[in-house]
Scaffold this active site. Structure first.
Site, PDB file in Angstrom:
ATOM      1  N   LEU A 170      33.944 -13.052 -23.764  1.00  0.00           N
ATOM      2  CA  LEU A 170      34.378 -14.059 -22.799  1.00  0.00           C
ATOM      3  C   LEU A 170      33.331 -15.148 -22.538  1.00  0.00           C
ATOM      4  CD1 LEU A 170      36.281 -11.729 -20.318  1.00  0.00           C
ATOM      5  CD2 LEU A 170      37.187 -13.064 -22.229  1.00  0.00           C
ATOM      6  N   CYS A 171      32.295 -15.183 -23.356  1.00  0.00           N
ATOM      7  CA  CYS A 171      31.300 -16.260 -23.245  1.00  0.00           C
ATOM      8  C   CYS A 171      31.870 -17.541 -23.854  1.00  0.00           C
ATOM      9  CB  CYS A 171      30.018 -15.886 -23.985  1.00  0.00           C
ATOM     10  SG  CYS A 171      28.983 -14.741 -23.095  1.00  0.00           S
ATOM     11  N   HIS A 172      31.523 -18.651 -23.232  1.00  0.00           N
ATOM     12  CA  HIS A 172      31.942 -19.952 -23.748  1.00  0.00           C
ATOM     13  C   HIS A 172      31.052 -20.351 -24.927  1.00  0.00           C
ATOM     14  CE1 HIS A 172      33.478 -20.062 -19.616  1.00  0.00           C
ATOM     15  NE2 HIS A 172      34.405 -20.875 -20.088  1.00  0.00           N
ATOM     16  N   MET A 222      23.343 -15.652 -20.815  1.00  0.00           N
ATOM     17  CA  MET A 222      23.754 -14.726 -21.872  1.00  0.00           C
ATOM     18  C   MET A 222      23.135 -15.112 -23.216  1.00  0.00           C
ATOM     19  SD  MET A 222      25.269 -12.480 -20.224  1.00  0.00           S
ATOM     20  CE  MET A 222      25.537 -11.472 -21.655  1.00  0.00           C
ATOM     21  N   GLU A 223      22.985 -16.396 -23.455  1.00  0.00           N
ATOM     22  CA  GLU A 223      22.364 -16.858 -24.694  1.00  0.00           C
ATOM     23  C   GLU A 223      20.888 -16.460 -24.728  1.00  0.00           C
ATOM     24  OE1 GLU A 223      26.181 -18.699 -24.327  1.00  0.00           O
ATOM     25  OE2 GLU A 223      24.577 -18.475 -22.865  1.00  0.00           O
ATOM     26  N   ASP A 279      14.011  -3.516 -36.801  1.00  0.00           N
ATOM     27  CA  ASP A 279      14.513  -3.359 -38.164  1.00  0.00           C
ATOM     28  C   ASP A 279      13.400  -3.505 -39.196  1.00  0.00           C
ATOM     29  OD1 ASP A 279      16.557  -3.090 -40.210  1.00  0.00           O
ATOM     30  OD2 ASP A 279      16.306  -5.238 -40.540  1.00  0.00           O
TER      31      ASP A 279
END
Length: 165
Positions: A74-76, A112-113, A127
């Site tokens: 639901l992030c733009h 969020m980014e 990793d």
């Protein structure tokens, strides 16, 4: 308090930001990766067999911020104007603090980014170093500060432990 990501039927809903006034928005986040002394020394001395771990992790973090809306439903999708990924080497506990900043002029925030950039950069370090240390831990992922938008600025208060370091 109404939930913004659910509609009146309780279904997932992308928030409508079209009426918000664009403003310069910025967010800072972090993630910390703890590792063995051996893995830490190889990484910080640039002697890791897989090459320049920090350069690859920085690129991965930048790419991740740009792909945030593809990863979190639901992030733009945002037109980021700046993504920065830096690393703090913490010798005392064999850890690397990944610090990120995302910035744009737009109608929604970039927390969020910034979190996605920090998380993916830390995952990339994991990793690339897992052959040396399978017991690394990624911890303390959080938003440190944000600015812009209707609610203005916010900064995470430092704990006593953080102020001492």
């Amino acid at each position: 308090m109404a939930l913004t990501h659910l509609n009146e039927r309780g279904e997932a809903n992308m928030v409508d930001v079209s009426e918000k006034i664009p403003s310069v928005r910025q967010a800072h986040a972090q993630a910390v990766i703890k590792m063995s002394a051996e893995a830490f020394d190889l990484l910080t001395q640039g002697k890791h067999k897989k090459g320049d771990v920090f350069a690859i992790a920085r690129i991965a973090g930048i790419q991740a911020a740009k792909k945030c809306a593809d990863l979190i439903p639901l992030c733009h999708p945002l037109m980021l104007s700046k993504v920065q990924v830096d690393f703090e080497i913490e010798q005392s506990n064999c850890s690397i603090k990944v610090l990120t900043m995302c910035k744009l002029t737009g109608q929604t925030g970039v927390e969020m980014e910034a979190l996605t950039a920090a998380s993916v950069a830390a995952l990339t370090i994991y990793d690339m170093c897992k052959a040396v240390d399978k017991h690394m831990q990624i911890v303390d992922t959080k938003v440190l500060a944000k600015s812009g938008g209707k609610s203005g600025g916010w900064q995470l208060a430092q704990t006593d432990n953080e102020q001492e370091s």
